[in-house]
Design a protein around this motif. Sequence first.
Motif, short mmCIF file in Angstrom:
data_model
loop_
_atom_site.label_atom_id
_atom_site.label_comp_id
_atom_site.label_asym_id
_atom_site.label_seq_id
_atom_site.Cartn_x
_atom_site.Cartn_y
_atom_site.Cartn_z
N LEU A 11 8.80 42.78 38.64
CA LEU A 11 8.47 43.07 37.25
C LEU A 11 9.73 43.45 36.50
O LEU A 11 10.51 44.29 36.95
CB LEU A 11 7.45 44.21 37.18
N VAL A 12 9.94 42.83 35.34
CA VAL A 12 11.11 43.11 34.52
C VAL A 12 10.70 43.12 33.05
O VAL A 12 9.75 42.43 32.66
CB VAL A 12 12.23 42.07 34.79
N GLN A 13 11.41 43.90 32.25
CA GLN A 13 11.12 43.98 30.83
C GLN A 13 11.64 42.75 30.08
O GLN A 13 12.57 42.07 30.53
CB GLN A 13 11.75 45.23 30.21
N HIS A 14 11.03 42.47 28.94
CA HIS A 14 11.51 41.41 28.06
C HIS A 14 13.00 41.63 27.78
O HIS A 14 13.43 42.73 27.44
CB HIS A 14 10.71 41.43 26.75
N PRO A 88 8.41 36.80 28.14
CA PRO A 88 7.08 36.83 28.74
C PRO A 88 6.61 35.45 29.21
O PRO A 88 5.91 35.35 30.22
CB PRO A 88 6.19 37.36 27.62
N GLU A 89 7.01 34.39 28.51
CA GLU A 89 6.61 33.05 28.91
C GLU A 89 7.29 32.56 30.19
O GLU A 89 6.93 31.51 30.72
CB GLU A 89 6.85 32.04 27.77
N ASP A 90 8.26 33.32 30.70
CA ASP A 90 8.86 33.02 31.99
C ASP A 90 8.01 33.53 33.16
O ASP A 90 8.32 33.22 34.31
CB ASP A 90 10.26 33.63 32.10
N THR A 91 6.99 34.30 32.87
CA THR A 91 6.11 34.83 33.91
C THR A 91 5.45 33.69 34.67
O THR A 91 4.81 32.82 34.08
CB THR A 91 5.04 35.74 33.30
N ALA A 92 5.62 33.68 35.99
CA ALA A 92 5.10 32.61 36.83
C ALA A 92 5.41 32.92 38.28
O ALA A 92 6.18 33.82 38.59
CB ALA A 92 5.72 31.26 36.44
N GLN A 119 6.59 35.98 42.93
CA GLN A 119 6.06 36.27 41.60
C GLN A 119 7.11 36.92 40.71
O GLN A 119 7.75 37.90 41.10
CB GLN A 119 4.84 37.19 41.71
N VAL A 120 7.26 36.39 39.50
CA VAL A 120 8.09 36.99 38.46
C VAL A 120 7.19 37.33 37.28
O VAL A 120 6.49 36.46 36.76
CB VAL A 120 9.22 36.04 38.01
N THR A 121 7.20 38.59 36.87
CA THR A 121 6.40 39.04 35.74
C THR A 121 7.30 39.69 34.71
O THR A 121 8.04 40.62 35.04
CB THR A 121 5.32 40.04 36.19
N VAL A 122 7.25 39.20 33.48
CA VAL A 122 8.07 39.71 32.39
C VAL A 122 7.15 40.38 31.38
O VAL A 122 6.28 39.73 30.80
CB VAL A 122 8.88 38.60 31.72
N SER A 123 7.33 41.66 31.16
CA SER A 123 6.49 42.41 30.24
C SER A 123 6.94 42.18 28.80
O SER A 123 8.12 41.98 28.52
CB SER A 123 6.51 43.90 30.57
#
Length: 124
Positions: A11-14, A88-92, A119-123
């Motif tokens: 998980l990483v911030q925008h 956020p659209e890089d989340t995948a 998993q990569v999640t961008v807040s």
Amino acid sequence: EVHLVESGGGLVQHGGSLTLSCAASGFTFDGYVIGWFRQAPGKEREGVSCISSSDGSTHYADSVKGRFTISSDNAKNTVYLQMENLKPEDTAVYYCAVDSRDILSVTVSEYDYWGQGTQVTVSS
């Protein structure tokens, strides 16, 4: 047998950065193309980037050009994807894969071996 294992997701911030790794076993990267792909929920798997282990040439999808950098360490049988200015659209789920033809391409059907993804999640 051939195995590819991705790591480094989280998980990483925008606007933040993250680096993914793909470790290979069962073969060496010399003479192959290694690609990174991603798949978001409800979407098709798409190509992100690839690199030739023979000469180091690279290719990037327009959506990540200027933000992501692919590199390889042939001695360690490892390829990396440095991701910066994440959105956020890089989340995948991000996958690495190998094309034994040594031809630069991010076409899913052309790749022979696949990892299980990270998993990569961008807040936002």
